[in-house]
Write an enzyme that holds these catalytic residues in place. Sequence first.
Site, short mmCIF file in Angstrom:
data_model
loop_
_atom_site.label_atom_id
_atom_site.label_comp_id
_atom_site.label_asym_id
_atom_site.label_seq_id
_atom_site.Cartn_x
_atom_site.Cartn_y
_atom_site.Cartn_z
N CYS A 89 0.79 -1.19 -0.08
CA CYS A 89 0.12 -0.14 0.13
C CYS A 89 1.18 1.20 0.23
CB CYS A 89 -1.02 0.05 0.72
SG CYS A 89 -2.24 0.82 1.52
N PRO A 90 0.47 2.36 -0.69
CA PRO A 90 -0.37 2.02 -1.99
C PRO A 90 -0.53 2.15 -3.46
CG PRO A 90 0.55 4.61 -2.07
CD PRO A 90 1.42 2.97 -0.69
#
Length: 80
Positions: free
Chosen positions: A17-18
């Site tokens: 992430c992200p």
Amino acid sequence: MTDHEITETLDAKGLSCPMPVVKTKQTIDTLAAGETLEVLATDAGSLSDLAGWADTTEGVELLDQVDEGDVYRHVVRKTA
């Protein structure tokens, strides 16, 4: 997994992430309306991250998500 005609596959395995969402957005922007992107990720957070992104992003639709144990498959269609 439901059968969808895949236009392009994005390999986001190994990204956390992200980045799966960032790479998905970058790739979906290159597709024409109606085309479908398959995203392969190893980050379990991609399930909620991509679902949330699709829910809040105009012009995309999340068609499917499948947890295959070590790989998460997401299918996103560009609608506009």
